[in-house]
Write an enzyme that holds these catalytic residues in place. Structure first.
Site, mmCIF file in Angstrom:
data_model
loop_
_atom_site.group_PDB
_atom_site.id
_atom_site.type_symbol
_atom_site.label_atom_id
_atom_site.label_comp_id
_atom_site.label_asym_id
_atom_site.label_seq_id
_atom_site.Cartn_x
_atom_site.Cartn_y
_atom_site.Cartn_z
ATOM 1 N N VAL A 81 0.856 -1.186 0.000
ATOM 2 C CA VAL A 81 0.000 0.000 0.000
ATOM 3 C C VAL A 81 0.891 1.234 0.000
ATOM 4 O O VAL A 81 1.828 1.331 0.804
ATOM 5 C CB VAL A 81 -0.913 0.005 1.250
ATOM 6 C CG1 VAL A 81 -1.777 1.266 1.280
ATOM 7 C CG2 VAL A 81 -1.782 -1.251 1.276
ATOM 8 N N GLU A 170 12.378 -9.288 25.936
ATOM 9 C CA GLU A 170 12.237 -10.649 25.389
ATOM 10 C C GLU A 170 13.414 -10.975 24.458
ATOM 11 O O GLU A 170 13.885 -12.105 24.414
ATOM 12 C CB GLU A 170 10.900 -10.780 24.650
ATOM 13 C CG GLU A 170 9.708 -10.750 25.595
ATOM 14 C CD GLU A 170 8.432 -11.331 24.984
ATOM 15 O OE1 GLU A 170 8.167 -11.027 23.805
ATOM 16 O OE2 GLU A 170 7.732 -12.077 25.683
ATOM 17 N N ALA A 317 -0.777 -7.793 20.467
ATOM 18 C CA ALA A 317 -1.484 -8.783 19.657
ATOM 19 C C ALA A 317 -2.848 -9.093 20.283
ATOM 20 O O ALA A 317 -3.852 -9.225 19.594
ATOM 21 C CB ALA A 317 -0.646 -10.057 19.562
ATOM 22 N N GLN A 318 -2.857 -9.197 21.573
ATOM 23 C CA GLN A 318 -4.091 -9.517 22.306
ATOM 24 C C GLN A 318 -5.221 -8.560 21.957
ATOM 25 O O GLN A 318 -6.338 -8.970 21.642
ATOM 26 C CB GLN A 318 -3.783 -9.458 23.810
ATOM 27 C CG GLN A 318 -4.937 -9.864 24.687
ATOM 28 C CD GLN A 318 -4.548 -9.879 26.178
ATOM 29 O OE1 GLN A 318 -5.337 -10.298 26.987
ATOM 30 N NE2 GLN A 318 -3.350 -9.436 26.521
ATOM 31 N N LYS A 378 2.706 -18.453 28.535
ATOM 32 C CA LYS A 378 3.047 -17.772 27.283
ATOM 33 C C LYS A 378 2.737 -18.689 26.094
ATOM 34 O O LYS A 378 2.176 -18.255 25.089
ATOM 35 C CB LYS A 378 4.549 -17.439 27.305
ATOM 36 C CG LYS A 378 5.066 -16.721 26.075
ATOM 37 C CD LYS A 378 5.025 -15.237 26.268
ATOM 38 C CE LYS A 378 5.488 -14.493 25.018
ATOM 39 N NZ LYS A 378 5.252 -13.060 25.163
#
Lengths: 405, 405
Positions: A81, A170, A317-318, A378
């Site tokens: 895009v 992380e 993401a949740q 997780k």
């Protein structure tokens, strides 16, 4: 309404889940549904740090779109895009142009560099599959070079990670697992390698419970990660970074700076003319953009205030996955002239991994988790998503089942 | 003679085999035997091209010295030789100095660049474990970079190999096997990748039977290798090479030039004052240097004329291993005051691999081999060496047994 053109931009968590929901709820006679994505695969952004560290292969992280989208029901366009023209109801792609009746914008994030000099040119970002596997290769390449130079260059063995948020922590956790393997591969003394996490706030993982943060820092420090908190990155040069702490500037030689300290919404959204708030679209309760009844915005491009604390929900993401339920429902309702529903977030918990073997988290009702329980949690979260997205087949193919590793 | 100091420089094929032979034939009361080597491992130089291509892990190629040398009988010094002083009977190392009564020089080869501009700075060589695994990483890194740049850079996908001799041909053979895997790993269209072999002579593998050369070229071309013969490398720039063919100069964009077109003896030998012929010591029939009765030279540092054709034997592992039998015998004989024996080469055959699945070769009495038979022959040769060097244990650990792969 005639058979509407529904166009979904981006196959991230929000876009692909909206598509998968719509292909179940609407038939080919109800709407023309088009999904536009740069790659022919979806990827789990929350796993990219593992690809970047080299602890998980990127093919585990990505999912071919044809594996979850029914190509006979959905028109898939692989393209990038370049612009959205909301007043013309058009989307410009690199190689073509699309008209829409209903648009879903799920174009994700890009790195926010806050004007720090040299960052765009010299730092890596954990942005997508390409940039993540490049980090893996870059670190390996520098380790391979180390014994090929007469003058040993410590900058090849120093890895600086800017940002002690979710991604930064992380990532250093995975690096702590990976470095001993790399040292063996390239005959490098482990004690020479430095992993340095630089964070502007007084603590890493701001917002997390202090007890869990301490647990995380102890776990990572015991595996060789160094933390520099309350320090601002001032300059990112090709072979070093400069940070300022307590009024003093410190220069660290490094050829590997990974910038994980900030993301912003895809800038195409801001340039479209749709009203934005710090680059994001503060959507109405039904997930539509202000002023445009035919445009939904989802995921990292959308801003939704948490009524409990008056601050935006984090770009996770949740949240994107939860939004997709509302967006898919409302796209169908809009196409069929029914009433739209409101979005309500339910934060089920947050878990941050600290490498493969450790994690911290908070689940429902502020229950704290750490160690192997958090590691399992997780993986449960990751596996649930795969089940929702592509059913049991996808879960079995890409899921994480080895709970003790 | 008092208990002599025997010093062996280099743990290549010649040096390590001499050491292993001597530790069997001489006891600790007969001599002090010292082996000097830069690394604490020996490696099979003839397998390095596989490590460089990424088709074989370098840990298969190298053998810890302690696995084949009895450290209670041999004094092992891990250091780099910086100079040999034959008139003082001393060897200078980076960190110390050794005196000898009998010296064995097996310091191997270094790349010969014939003064081609830029080659030292910009080309890679398949010289040792470090430089070979760096090539593997360098190619991977460029493939990883390819999709991370807006302007696609073809130089990242062009691999130029200078030299169509043994190493060059065996290397492009492995690359031809490896590239499809790399393309899958980094989502690169296979047809974009070029492997270009540039050779100065009118044909590759000069000296090989023309029928076998044609077989080899056909096999490699069918797997995508391009040959440019009768072409001289003129310039090696950071991002291209220039060669001249038929009076015309051609520039090929590439970030990966691997120079496999010439080796010369380690230049320490020439600097020592021992008489040399094109950098090598033309040894007497008993493998001793002219003018020095206490110095033996072995492997790529030694020059021996083939009486059949009046040309030097090629610098191969086969010759170095055969020489070690004579050198080990003569070192002991010299220490004990017995008569020295003369060296006689027996060329048992020569096999060049063309990747894992194909090979060509000539064995005893000019019998030609190609295809899987030659592949098997190659592995038999490699396995025989391991057996000689370290017995059955080493053969089982490092041997190549999968004859159909």
């Amino acid at each position: 309404m005639k058979k509407p053109n529904i166009v979904i931009l981006g196959a991230g968590y929000g876009g692909i889940m909206t598509t998968v929901k719509l292909q179940k709820s609407m038939g080919v006679n109800d709407a023309n549904i088009t999904l536009v994505n740069k790659n022919d695969y979806h990827y789990q952004t929350t796993w990219l740090h593992e690809n970047a560290a080299g602890t998980l292969h990127h093919d585990r992280t990505r999912i071919p779109i044809k594996d979850v989208v029914n190509m006979s029901k959905i028109n898939f366009v692989q393209d990038t895009v370049t612009a959205i023209k909301p007043d013309e109801k058009k989307v410009k792609l690199e190689n073509s142009e699309l008209s829409y009746d209903i648009l879903v914008i799920g174009l994700g994030f890009e790195a926010a560099t806050f004007g720090i000099p040299g960052l765009i040119e010299n730092a890596f970002t954990i942005g997508d599959i390409n940039s993540s596997r490049l980090i893996r290769e870059h670190i390996e390449y520098n380790f391979a070079m180390y014994h090929n130079e007469k003058e040993k260059n410590q900058a090849r063995l120093n890895i600086v990670v800017g940002g002690g948020g979710f991604t930064g922590i992380e990532f250093v956790g995975e690096l702590a697992n990976r470095i001993p393997e790399l040292c063996k591969e390239y005959d490098i003394d482990k004690s020479l390698v430095r992993i340095i996490n630089v964070e502007g706030a007084p603590t890493v993982l701001p917002g997390f419970d202090p007890q869990l943060v301490e647990y995380a820092m102890n776990s990572l420090e015991s595996r060789g990660v160094e933390f520099v908190t309350g320090a601002m990155l001032k300059d990112c040069k090709p072979d070093s970074i400069v940070y300022e702490k307590d009024g003093k500037q410190v220069e660290v030689p490094t050829l590997t700076t990974v910038w994980a300290a900030g993301v912003r919404a895809n800038s195409i959204v801001e340039k479209s003319g749709i009203e934005t708030n710090r680059g994001k679209v503060e959507v109405r309760n039904d997930m539509r953009a202000p002023g445009y009844d035919d445009i939904f915005v989802i995921g990292d491009c959308a801003l939704i205030m948490n009524p409990e604390n008056g601050r935006p929900y984090p770009p996770t993401a949740q949240i994107a996955i939860q939004e997709s339920y509302t967006v898919a429902h409302n796209v169908k309702a809009l196409a069929e002239g029914h009433e739209l529903e409101g979005f309500e977030a339910k934060i089920l918990g947050t878990v941050a991994s600290l490498g493969h073997t450790d994690a911290i988290g908070v689940v429902l009702n502020d229950r704290k988790l750490f160690g192997w329980k958090a590691t399992v949690m997780k993986k449960v979260i990751d596996n649930r998503y795969l089940l929702k997205l592509g059913g049991l087949g996808l879960l079995l193919k890409k899921g994480k089942f080895n709970i003790f590793y």
